[in-house]
Write an enzyme that holds these catalytic residues in place. Structure first.
Site, PDB file in Angstrom:
ATOM      1  N   ASP A  94      18.578  -6.433  31.353  1.00 38.14           N
ATOM      2  CA  ASP A  94      18.030  -7.372  32.178  1.00 38.14           C
ATOM      3  C   ASP A  94      16.512  -7.437  31.873  1.00 38.14           C
ATOM      4  O   ASP A  94      15.990  -8.499  32.565  1.00 38.14           O
ATOM      5  CB  ASP A  94      18.359  -7.234  33.856  1.00 38.14           C
ATOM      6  N   SER A  95      16.034  -6.695  31.054  1.00 42.79           N
ATOM      7  CA  SER A  95      14.767  -6.580  30.570  1.00 42.79           C
ATOM      8  C   SER A  95      14.671  -8.140  29.592  1.00 42.79           C
ATOM      9  O   SER A  95      13.708  -8.412  29.329  1.00 42.79           O
ATOM     10  CB  SER A  95      14.589  -5.429  29.702  1.00 42.79           C
ATOM     11  N   ASP A 118      23.803  -5.044  31.297  1.00 41.74           N
ATOM     12  CA  ASP A 118      23.326  -4.685  32.761  1.00 41.74           C
ATOM     13  C   ASP A 118      23.925  -5.601  33.810  1.00 41.74           C
ATOM     14  O   ASP A 118      24.128  -6.881  33.518  1.00 41.74           O
ATOM     15  CB  ASP A 118      21.891  -5.035  32.816  1.00 41.74           C
ATOM     16  N   LYS A 153      26.269  -1.555  33.532  1.00 49.29           N
ATOM     17  CA  LYS A 153      25.053  -0.562  34.053  1.00 49.29           C
ATOM     18  C   LYS A 153      24.494  -1.172  35.499  1.00 49.29           C
ATOM     19  O   LYS A 153      24.276  -2.461  35.535  1.00 49.29           O
ATOM     20  CB  LYS A 153      23.781  -0.471  32.937  1.00 49.29           C
ATOM     21  N   GLU A 161      21.668  -0.228  38.813  1.00 48.99           N
ATOM     22  CA  GLU A 161      20.701   0.532  39.312  1.00 48.99           C
ATOM     23  C   GLU A 161      20.855   1.194  40.731  1.00 48.99           C
ATOM     24  O   GLU A 161      21.575   0.396  41.225  1.00 48.99           O
ATOM     25  CB  GLU A 161      19.400  -0.236  39.187  1.00 48.99           C
ATOM     26  N   GLU A 192      14.914   7.126  33.961  1.00 47.26           N
ATOM     27  CA  GLU A 192      13.958   6.323  33.840  1.00 47.26           C
ATOM     28  C   GLU A 192      12.618   6.753  34.269  1.00 47.26           C
ATOM     29  O   GLU A 192      12.472   6.655  35.720  1.00 47.26           O
ATOM     30  CB  GLU A 192      13.970   4.668  33.944  1.00 47.26           C
TER      31      GLU A 192
END
Length: 296
Positions: free
Chosen positions: A59-60, A98, A128, A130, A197
Site C-alpha cells: 500500500d506504499s 497488501d 499482508k 498490519e 519493520e
C-alpha cells in the site's frame, strides 16, 4: 523422437515454476529470502527476471505511485488494480498484496471478504495485513478461508497517527514485550511470514529464532529470514527522503533527470527526431502532392 514427445519436452523446459510458501519456509534459518515492492507490469517482470524471491504490492503505492502523504487513502480497488498488473508480470516470484487501511480493521467478516476479493481478482499468492495480537482473529479467519497471510508488526504505517509518526518500535522493555507477544499471536493465528519493520536488530533476531514463521525485515537488521525494500528507494528513483535502513543500489533520479533535460533540449533545437527516427516518402509522391488539385 515423435513430434508430440518433442513438444512435451519443449513445454516442460519452458515452464516457470512459481515459488510456494513451502519453498520459502524451507529457506528459514539457511538461505535468506529477497523481496521487493512492485506496482506495475514492467517493474514486476524485471524484478522477476532478476530472480528475486518475493514481490510485495504494497500500500506504499499511495506514497510512491499516487502521491499521497501516507498510505491511509489507498483503497482495495487501488490494490487490485496494481496487483493485477504485477501478477501478470511476475512468473516465478511469490506475489503478496497488501490489505489497505480499513479493509480488515472493521470486522472478521470484512477481512475475509476483502482478502478473498484481492486473491481472486489479482491472482496473487498471499495477502499482508498490519497488526499483532489485536488482529490475530482476522489472520486466523483468512487462513481458514484458504488464503496465505503475511503479518506485519513493529512500525505499522497504517497506524501512523496513533503512533505519533514513523518511529522505531520495540526499544523499550514494554514495547519489546509487546512485539514478542504480537509475533507469537500472528504465528499461532496461521501467518506463514511476519514482516518486521523498524525493529532493533537484536530484537528482530530474537523473534526470528523463536518463531516458526519466516521473518522479513525492513529496517530490522540482517538477522531476519529475509529482507524487503521499496524498489524506488533502493534505486534512488525519488529525490525525497530516504529512510536510514535503505541501501541505494543506483541513482535513477539523476539519470532520468538528465535524460529528460536532454530530450527537452533536443526538441527545442530540432535535433530530435533525426533521419533514423523518421519515416520516408518517395519524391514522386511529394511532387504530385504539390499539384494544384491537392492543395488546401
Amino acid at each position: 523422437m515423435s513430434y508430440f514427445c518433442t513438444l512435451k519436452e519443449s513445454i516442460v523446459t519452458n515452464i516457470v515454476m512459481r515459488k510456494t510458501i513451502f519453498d520459502l519456509l524451507d529457506r528459514k534459518g539457511s538461505r535468506p529470502v529477497s523481496m521487493l515492492t512492485a506496482y506495475d507490469f514492467n517493474t514486476a517482470r524485471t524484478i522477476d527476471e532478476a530472480g528475486v524471491d518475493m514481490i510485495l504490492v504494497g500500500d506504499s503505492l499511495g506514497n510512491v505511485m499516487l502521491g499521497y502523504e501516507n498510505t491511509l487513502a489507498v483503497t482495495v480497488d487501488d490494490m487490485i488494480h496494481h496487483g493485477k498488473a504485477v501478477c501478470r508480470g511476475a512468473k516465478s516470484a511469490f506475489v503478496v498484496v497488501d490489505m489497505p487501511f480499513m479493509s480488515y480493521q472493521t470486522s472478521v467478516e470484512d477481512a475475509v471478504r476483502n482478502a478473498g476479493r484481492i486473491m481472486k481478482e489479482t491472482n496473487c499468492q498471499a495477502v499482508k495485513l498490519e497488526g499483532g495480537v489485536e488482529y490475530a482473529d482476522r489472520i486466523k479467519a483468512i487462513v481458514q478461508a484458504g488464503i496465505p497471510v503475511v503479518a506485519h508488526i513493529g512500525l505499522t504505517p497504517q497506524s501512523v497517527n496513533a503512533m505519533g509518526g514513523y518511529k522505531v518500535q520495540g526499544k523499550s522493555l514494554e514495547q519489546a514485550q509487546k512485539l514478542l507477544k504480537d509475533a507469537e499471536a500472528v504465528e499461532k493465528a496461521g501467518a506463514f511470514a511476519i514482516t518486521l519493520e523498524c525493529v532493533p536488530a537484536a530484537l528482530a533476531k530474537m523473534i526470528t529464532t523463536q518463531t516458526k514463521a519466516l521473518t522479513i525485515g525492513i529496517g530490522a537488521g540482517n538477522g531476519c529470514d529475509g529482507q524487503v525494500l521499496v524498489y524506488q528507494d533502493m534505486l534512488g528513483y525519488t529525490n525525497g527522503f530516504i529512510p536510514k535502513f535503505v541501501k541505494k543500489y543506483a541513482d535513477l533520479h539523476s539519470v532520468m533527470l538528465e535524460a529528460f533535460k536532454q530530450y527537452k533540449q533536443d526538441c527545442e533545437e530540432r535535433s530530435f527526431p533525426e533521419a533514423e527516427q523518421a519515416y520516408a516518402i518517395s519524391d514522386d509522391v511529394m511532387e504530385k502532392l504539390f499539384e494544384p488539385e491537392f492543395k488546401f
